[in-house]
Design an enzyme around this catalytic site. Structure first.
Site, mmCIF file in Angstrom:
data_model
loop_
_atom_site.group_PDB
_atom_site.id
_atom_site.type_symbol
_atom_site.label_atom_id
_atom_site.label_comp_id
_atom_site.label_asym_id
_atom_site.label_seq_id
_atom_site.Cartn_x
_atom_site.Cartn_y
_atom_site.Cartn_z
ATOM 1 N N ASP A 155 -16.635 -0.720 -4.690
ATOM 2 C CA ASP A 155 -17.201 -0.336 -6.106
ATOM 3 C C ASP A 155 -18.107 -1.397 -6.842
ATOM 4 O O ASP A 155 -18.424 -0.878 -7.941
ATOM 5 C CB ASP A 155 -15.762 -0.409 -6.763
ATOM 6 N N HIS A 210 -9.801 -7.406 -2.474
ATOM 7 C CA HIS A 210 -9.408 -6.365 -1.587
ATOM 8 C C HIS A 210 -8.304 -6.674 -0.721
ATOM 9 O O HIS A 210 -7.984 -7.949 -0.473
ATOM 10 C CB HIS A 210 -10.478 -5.893 -0.647
HETATM 11 N N1 CMC Z 1 -10.351 -11.008 -10.332
HETATM 12 C C1 CMC Z 1 -9.594 -12.100 -10.301
HETATM 13 N N2 CMC Z 1 -8.463 -12.526 -9.652
HETATM 14 C C2 CMC Z 1 -8.421 -11.712 -8.711
HETATM 15 C C3 CMC Z 1 -8.952 -10.332 -8.309
HETATM 16 C C4 CMC Z 1 -9.878 -10.262 -9.257
HETATM 17 N N3 CMC Z 1 -10.708 -9.050 -9.015
HETATM 18 N N4 CMC Z 1 -8.449 -9.845 -7.417
HETATM 19 C C5 CMC Z 1 -7.395 -10.717 -6.671
HETATM 20 N N5 CMC Z 1 -7.212 -11.672 -7.604
HETATM 21 C C6 CMC Z 1 -6.334 -12.858 -7.411
HETATM 22 C C7 CMC Z 1 -4.987 -12.433 -7.876
HETATM 23 O O1 CMC Z 1 -4.822 -12.748 -9.341
HETATM 24 C C8 CMC Z 1 -4.088 -13.137 -6.915
HETATM 25 O O2 CMC Z 1 -4.094 -14.588 -7.417
HETATM 26 P P1 CMC Z 1 -2.751 -15.596 -7.243
HETATM 27 O O3 CMC Z 1 -2.658 -15.789 -5.867
HETATM 28 O O4 CMC Z 1 -3.383 -16.691 -8.030
HETATM 29 O O5 CMC Z 1 -1.715 -14.772 -7.817
HETATM 30 C C9 CMC Z 1 -4.992 -13.224 -5.611
HETATM 31 O O6 CMC Z 1 -6.257 -13.123 -6.077
HETATM 32 C C10 CMC Z 1 -4.564 -12.182 -4.823
HETATM 33 O O7 CMC Z 1 -4.708 -10.921 -5.284
HETATM 34 P P2 CMC Z 1 -3.970 -9.814 -5.383
HETATM 35 O O8 CMC Z 1 -3.521 -9.133 -6.783
HETATM 36 O O9 CMC Z 1 -2.389 -10.120 -4.689
HETATM 37 O O10 CMC Z 1 -4.605 -8.761 -4.284
HETATM 38 P P3 CMC Z 1 -3.778 -7.388 -3.852
HETATM 39 O O11 CMC Z 1 -3.987 -7.245 -2.514
HETATM 40 O O12 CMC Z 1 -2.468 -7.147 -4.129
HETATM 41 O O13 CMC Z 1 -5.035 -6.417 -4.857
HETATM 42 C C11 CMC Z 1 -7.126 -5.584 -5.586
HETATM 43 C C12 CMC Z 1 -6.176 -6.210 -4.526
HETATM 44 C C13 CMC Z 1 -8.073 -4.743 -5.035
HETATM 45 C C14 CMC Z 1 -6.154 -4.526 -6.367
HETATM 46 C C15 CMC Z 1 -7.457 -6.633 -6.337
HETATM 47 O O14 CMC Z 1 -8.206 -7.564 -5.568
HETATM 48 C C16 CMC Z 1 -7.864 -6.184 -7.684
HETATM 49 O O15 CMC Z 1 -7.312 -5.950 -8.911
HETATM 50 N N6 CMC Z 1 -9.358 -6.284 -7.699
HETATM 51 C C17 CMC Z 1 -10.073 -5.513 -8.852
HETATM 52 C C18 CMC Z 1 -9.988 -4.068 -8.889
HETATM 53 C C19 CMC Z 1 -10.980 -3.592 -7.822
HETATM 54 O O16 CMC Z 1 -12.188 -3.703 -7.735
HETATM 55 N N7 CMC Z 1 -10.546 -2.539 -6.862
HETATM 56 C C20 CMC Z 1 -11.196 -2.010 -5.892
HETATM 57 C C21 CMC Z 1 -10.731 -2.078 -4.844
HETATM 58 S S1 CMC Z 1 -11.910 -1.604 -3.389
HETATM 59 C C22 CMC Z 1 -11.969 -0.052 -3.339
HETATM 60 C C23 CMC Z 1 -10.624 1.046 -3.526
HETATM 61 O O17 CMC Z 1 -9.642 0.478 -2.801
HETATM 62 O O18 CMC Z 1 -10.780 1.989 -4.279
#
Ligand code: CMC
Length: 421
Positions: free
Chosen positions: A356, A299
């Site tokens: 989720d 998140h």
């Molecule tokens: N699986 C694997 N790696 C992950 C995941 C994941 N679900 N989420 C984040 N990471 C890694 C990401 O690759 C990055 O790694 P590095 O630092 O080595 O590059 C690090 O963790 C930080 O992630 P980020 O992508 O920079 O984080 P963000 O704040 O931009 O994205 C997120 C947040 C929710 C989009 C992301 O965690 C994600 O894609 N999660 C899976 C999709 C999901 O469950 N979404 C629902 C969110 S909660 C409800 C809502 O908002 O609707």
């Protein structure tokens, strides 16, 4: 008021510091460009405050979520309409206010009868989020966008969204639409419109009703997430409520946002079909080249357990037990969570289950099809979107949202006419 100093090319300016009621600090850079010529860059807006708001508060480090000051854990037993009223109008309603709200909604539950013709035009394969966004936008064709109608349109949208969601589901399964009933609760009425048929009486199961009410409350607001920011962004141009919320529905649809609840169940099914090898999928999620992410994990704001996921994990167990359902996907989800939470990749990046991760297991137990999960999220999020749109709408100092950019394209050059290329 304290201030921060910004120094750039010998110029030093004082930037005012704004402190929120829970101690959050924001540096106000609104004079930055006019004083220095520079803008800020913040990809994905991870450090950018877009507004001041009284609606929701999140402490991502501690895993805290408050709606207008009330902790999420203390609200799950209330009624969704009680919480919706509080989010939209700013305070908990008295019994009389709640009764009036309920009556107002009852009067507006029907959608214009000829809107059903729009619904009928969609193929059965249409994703319900495509239908939902366009039906919400279509409401602006039926209800005028005049200043006197703003408050009525808020009630209309709250009242009609469940009808639209349930009608679009009935359409997709080829069943007749079931009209709303005013004698049922918000959640009970929705279940009735989803699952009743004209052939036999339908009794709302109190276990499902209670679970749905809780799910709706847990999704009701989450401050400036992608869809809410979209609602505010579109609303800032002066677009009407229906148009702004239709845009929010589209933003929610994405798999990184509300669409993740559908992705989670599809992922769990894939793991099940592949012999429930959790480690393989955890390893895949860690491998950036795989393009696979563990849906329902991570998140932008929570660097601790999402408090909604904490509640849902316990509730998923309870609801399935009360319904006498043994869903192997719940076991897979629990095992996957355990493996991931011990893995250094997830620990170092503070990746925990989000809202989720467990919600879909409960929706499944209710008989809601997977492609409707994000619609369920939208139904819950509606009072939050409305509250945020209304807060913006009533602000005297609002400005159109219009970010800047750093241009990285070709420098100025002469245009080449077609016959000289
Ligand atoms: N699986 C694997 N790696 C992950 C995941 C994941 N679900 N989420 C984040 N990471 C890694 C990401 O690759 C990055 O790694 P590095 O630092 O080595 O590059 C690090 O963790 C930080 O992630 P980020 O992508 O920079 O984080 P963000 O704040 O931009 O994205 C997120 C947040 C929710 C989009 C992301 O965690 C994600 O894609 N999660 C899976 C999709 C999901 O469950 N979404 C629902 C969110 S909660 C409800 C809502 O908002 O609707």
């Amino acid at each position: 008021m304290s201030s921060a100093k910004f120094v750039y090319e010998g110029k030093e300016i004082d930037l005012p510091v704004i402190t929120g009621s829970m101690g959050e600090v924001g540096v106000d850079i609104s004079k930055l460009r006019s004083s220095t010529g520079a803008i800020t860059m913040d990809l994905g807006y991870g450090n950018t405050g877009s507004c001041q708001s009284e609606i929701a508060f999140i402490d991502g480090e501690k895993g805290v979520l408050l709606y207008r000051g009330y902790p999420i854990e203390e609200m799950v037993g209330a009624s969704f309409l009680d919480i919706s009223y509080m989010l939209i109008y700013g305070q908990l309603p008295s019994q009389d206010q709640l009764t009036k709200f309920r009556k107002d909604l009852d009067r507006h539950q029907l959608i214009p009868e000829n809107m059903k013709k729009i619904l009928e035009g969609y193929p059965n394969t249409a994703h319900p989020m495509a239908i939902l966004s366009s039906m919400v936008s279509s409401l602006s064709a039926y209800h005028p966008d005049t200043p006197e109608e703003v408050e009525n349109n808020i009630v209309r949208l709250m009242a009609k969204l469940p009808t639209i969601c349930a009608f679009s589901y009935k359409q997709s399964v080829g069943q007749p639409h079931i009209y709303p009933r005013s004698d049922l609760t918000f959640a009970g009425n929705f279940l009735h419109m989803m699952f009743a048929t004209p052939c036999e009486p339908y009794q709302v199961d109190p276990v499902l009703e209670e679970a749905l009410n809780m799910l709706l409350i847990l999704h009701a607001d989450h401050e400036q997430n992608c869809s809410t920011s979209t609602v505010r962004m579109v609303g800032s141009s002066g677009a009407n409520l229906f148009a702004s919320i239709a845009a929010g529905v589209c933003a929610l649809w994405g798999p990184l946002h509300g669409g993740a609840n559908q992705e989670v169940i599809e992922m769990l099914e894939m793991i099940q079909d592949d012999g429930a090898n959790y480690q393989k999928y955890v390893d895949m999620a860690k491998d950036k080249k795989s393009g696979f992410r563990l849906f329902g994990f991570g998140h932008r704001v929570y660097k601790n357990f999402d408090p909604r996921a904490r509640i849902l994990k316990v509730q998923a167990d309870k609801v399935l037990e009360r319904l006498g359902i043994n869903d192997p996907l719940l076991e897979i989800a629990q095992a996957l969570e355990e493996v991931a939470l011990k893995d250094s990749y997830f620990v170092e990046r503070s990746l925990y289950p989000n809202v989720d991760f467990y919600s879909g297991i409960i929706y499944r137990a209710m008989g809601i099809p997977t492609n409707m999960f994000t619609v369920m999220f939208a139904l819950g999020r509606l009072p939050g979107w409305i509250a945020q749109w209304r807060e913006l709408h009533n602000e005297s100092s609002k400005r159109i949202c219009r970010p800047r950019q750093i241009y990285t394209g070709e420098p100025k050059r002469a245009f080449v006419p077609l016959d000289q290329r």
